[in-house]
Design a protein around this motif. Structure first.
Motif, mmCIF file in Angstrom:
data_model
loop_
_atom_site.group_PDB
_atom_site.id
_atom_site.type_symbol
_atom_site.label_atom_id
_atom_site.label_comp_id
_atom_site.label_asym_id
_atom_site.label_seq_id
_atom_site.Cartn_x
_atom_site.Cartn_y
_atom_site.Cartn_z
ATOM 1 N N LYS A 1 36.559 -19.144 12.728
ATOM 2 C CA LYS A 1 35.620 -18.935 11.623
ATOM 3 C C LYS A 1 35.329 -17.452 11.406
ATOM 4 N N GLN A 2 36.094 -16.604 12.089
ATOM 5 C CA GLN A 2 35.896 -15.155 12.039
ATOM 6 C C GLN A 2 34.440 -14.794 12.356
ATOM 7 N N ASP A 3 33.915 -15.491 13.346
ATOM 8 C CA ASP A 3 32.573 -15.207 13.852
ATOM 9 C C ASP A 3 32.690 -15.079 15.372
ATOM 10 N N LEU A 4 33.013 -13.875 15.830
ATOM 11 C CA LEU A 4 33.301 -13.677 17.249
ATOM 12 C C LEU A 4 32.653 -12.387 17.739
ATOM 13 N N LEU A 5 31.987 -12.482 18.892
ATOM 14 C CA LEU A 5 31.336 -11.338 19.525
ATOM 15 C C LEU A 5 31.881 -11.150 20.924
ATOM 16 N N MET A 6 31.912 -9.912 21.379
ATOM 17 C CA MET A 6 32.233 -9.609 22.771
ATOM 18 C C MET A 6 31.147 -8.712 23.332
ATOM 19 N N ILE A 7 30.734 -8.972 24.567
ATOM 20 C CA ILE A 7 29.775 -8.097 25.238
ATOM 21 C C ILE A 7 30.409 -7.523 26.493
ATOM 22 N N ALA A 8 30.019 -6.302 26.827
ATOM 23 C CA ALA A 8 30.434 -5.665 28.072
ATOM 24 C C ALA A 8 29.292 -4.762 28.500
ATOM 25 N N ALA A 9 28.760 -4.971 29.687
ATOM 26 C CA ALA A 9 27.591 -4.202 30.133
ATOM 27 C C ALA A 9 27.556 -4.114 31.647
ATOM 28 N N ASP B 1 18.260 4.452 24.256
ATOM 29 C CA ASP B 1 18.867 4.880 22.994
ATOM 30 C C ASP B 1 19.950 3.900 22.602
ATOM 31 N N ALA B 2 20.184 3.777 21.294
ATOM 32 C CA ALA B 2 21.215 2.870 20.795
ATOM 33 C C ALA B 2 21.863 3.459 19.552
ATOM 34 N N LYS B 3 23.148 3.181 19.384
ATOM 35 C CA LYS B 3 23.888 3.627 18.207
ATOM 36 C C LYS B 3 24.847 2.521 17.758
ATOM 37 N N CYS B 4 25.115 2.490 16.447
ATOM 38 C CA CYS B 4 26.050 1.522 15.888
ATOM 39 C C CYS B 4 27.002 2.223 14.924
ATOM 40 N N GLY B 5 28.199 1.676 14.777
ATOM 41 C CA GLY B 5 29.168 2.236 13.851
ATOM 42 C C GLY B 5 30.249 1.227 13.534
ATOM 43 N N ASP B 6 31.120 1.587 12.587
ATOM 44 C CA ASP B 6 32.209 0.712 12.152
ATOM 45 C C ASP B 6 33.524 1.164 12.767
ATOM 46 N N GLY B 7 34.308 0.204 13.213
ATOM 47 C CA GLY B 7 35.607 0.516 13.784
ATOM 48 C C GLY B 7 36.677 -0.394 13.223
ATOM 49 N N LYS B 8 37.926 -0.139 13.640
ATOM 50 C CA LYS B 8 39.044 -0.980 13.237
ATOM 51 C C LYS B 8 40.145 -0.826 14.264
ATOM 52 N N TYR C 1 33.693 -8.846 15.901
ATOM 53 C CA TYR C 1 34.974 -8.831 15.211
ATOM 54 C C TYR C 1 34.814 -9.313 13.770
ATOM 55 N N TYR C 2 35.626 -8.767 12.880
ATOM 56 C CA TYR C 2 35.698 -9.176 11.479
ATOM 57 C C TYR C 2 34.441 -8.838 10.676
ATOM 58 N N LYS C 3 33.519 -8.066 11.249
ATOM 59 C CA LYS C 3 32.255 -7.752 10.571
ATOM 60 C C LYS C 3 32.010 -6.249 10.586
ATOM 61 N N SER C 4 30.991 -5.834 9.847
ATOM 62 C CA SER C 4 30.612 -4.419 9.805
ATOM 63 C C SER C 4 29.433 -4.168 10.726
ATOM 64 N N ALA C 5 29.189 -2.891 10.994
ATOM 65 C CA ALA C 5 28.035 -2.526 11.820
ATOM 66 C C ALA C 5 26.737 -2.955 11.160
ATOM 67 N N ALA C 6 26.688 -2.888 9.838
ATOM 68 C CA ALA C 6 25.467 -3.287 9.129
ATOM 69 C C ALA C 6 25.102 -4.732 9.437
ATOM 70 N N GLU C 7 26.117 -5.593 9.556
ATOM 71 C CA GLU C 7 25.855 -6.999 9.864
ATOM 72 C C GLU C 7 25.429 -7.176 11.315
ATOM 73 N N LEU C 8 25.996 -6.373 12.200
ATOM 74 C CA LEU C 8 25.640 -6.475 13.614
ATOM 75 C C LEU C 8 24.248 -5.920 13.888
ATOM 76 N N LYS C 9 23.876 -4.850 13.188
ATOM 77 C CA LYS C 9 22.579 -4.203 13.419
ATOM 78 C C LYS C 9 21.419 -5.183 13.319
ATOM 79 N N SER C 10 21.503 -6.110 12.375
ATOM 80 C CA SER C 10 20.384 -7.021 12.139
ATOM 81 C C SER C 10 20.099 -7.926 13.328
ATOM 82 N N GLU C 11 21.108 -8.129 14.209
ATOM 83 C CA GLU C 11 20.927 -9.003 15.369
ATOM 84 C C GLU C 11 20.973 -8.243 16.691
#
Length: 237
Positions: A138-146, A185-192, A215-225
């Motif tokens: 569904k092109q709705d995929l997240l990965m975390i690494a911490a 501190d936190a930062k967000c950006g767009d990649g490919k 994946y498949y999304k922009s930083a703007a969409e990720l920022k909200s969550e």
């Protein structure tokens, strides 16, 4: 402060993976193999997971954790900060912002490999977390690494990770965002990478350093969550 460990010698993303099956995340020789005449291309689902594996290898170069310098604070540091940092942990929750952990065997194997590499590469870590969430179909995929551990200079760790992301995942337009109630501190950006658009957010505080890739999304969409997700991954005290 101990010398930062050497990051895993993972290959840079961009090459074609060998046909058939999921390449193990810790076999860099499988990445960047030249194309060859042979069996037909794998199904679309399998090829998409291959791309995800290549992106994870790039994240390892950056995050592992960029060779994060986890060490003891100097005596001049605030005692409460040291205690809070020492009590910080990270974990992979069962769900992340409503998305269940991915059950695909290939993705689970990649996540396990990510955690294994972080445990090898990060000195004095107290906990690690790596997992996928959502549904790639569904092109709705997240990965975390911490990873958690007492950080001498979290801002430098964040800046170093941002620099690495610009190279490894072509992340641009990195800008500061609200880090949420956990501070730091936190930062967000767009990649490919591998033709896949990515939204990337990182955080760093005196007790942890982490990254969320959507994946498949922009930083703007990720920022909200982002703040919600970080709060489900990182725990203090």
């Amino acid at each position: 402060m101990s010398q930062p460990p050497t990051s895993p010698h993972a290959p840079q993303p961009g090459g074609d993976a060998p046909q058939g099956g999921y390449p193990p995340p810790q076999q860099p020789d499988a990445v960047g193999a030249p194309p060859y005449a042979g069996p037909p291309a794998p199904p679309a689902k399998k090829r998409s997971v291959v791309k995800i594996v290549l992106i994870v290898l790039a994240v390892l170069l950056v995050l592992c954790l960029g060779g994060a310098a986890i060490a003891a604070f100097a005596l001049k540091d605030d005692v409460k900060e040291v205690v809070d940092a020492a009590n910080t942990t990270v974990s992979a929750p069962a769900t992340l912002a409503g998305r269940p952990q991915a059950t695909d065997p290939g993705l689970k194997a990649v996540a396990d490999g990510l955690v294994t590499e972080m445990k090898k590469s990060v000195q004095n870590e107290t906990s690690t977390a790596g997992a996928f969430y959502g549904d790639p179909a569904k092109q709705d995929l997240l990965m975390i690494a911490a990873a958690s551990g007492v950080m001498v200079d979290p801002k430098k760790e964040l800046d170093d990770a941002v620099t690495g992301l610009a190279t490894q995942l072509n992340v641009t337009n990195m800008s500061a965002v609200d880090a949420g109630p956990l501070g730091g501190d936190a930062k967000c950006g767009d990649g490919k990478s591998e033709g896949v658009p990515l939204g990337v957010c990182l955080w760093a505080d005196k007790g942890s350093l982490g990254m969320i890739v959507q994946y498949y999304k922009s930083a703007a969409e990720l920022k909200s969550e982002f703040v919600t997700m970080r709060g489900q991954i990182e725990q203090k005290g």
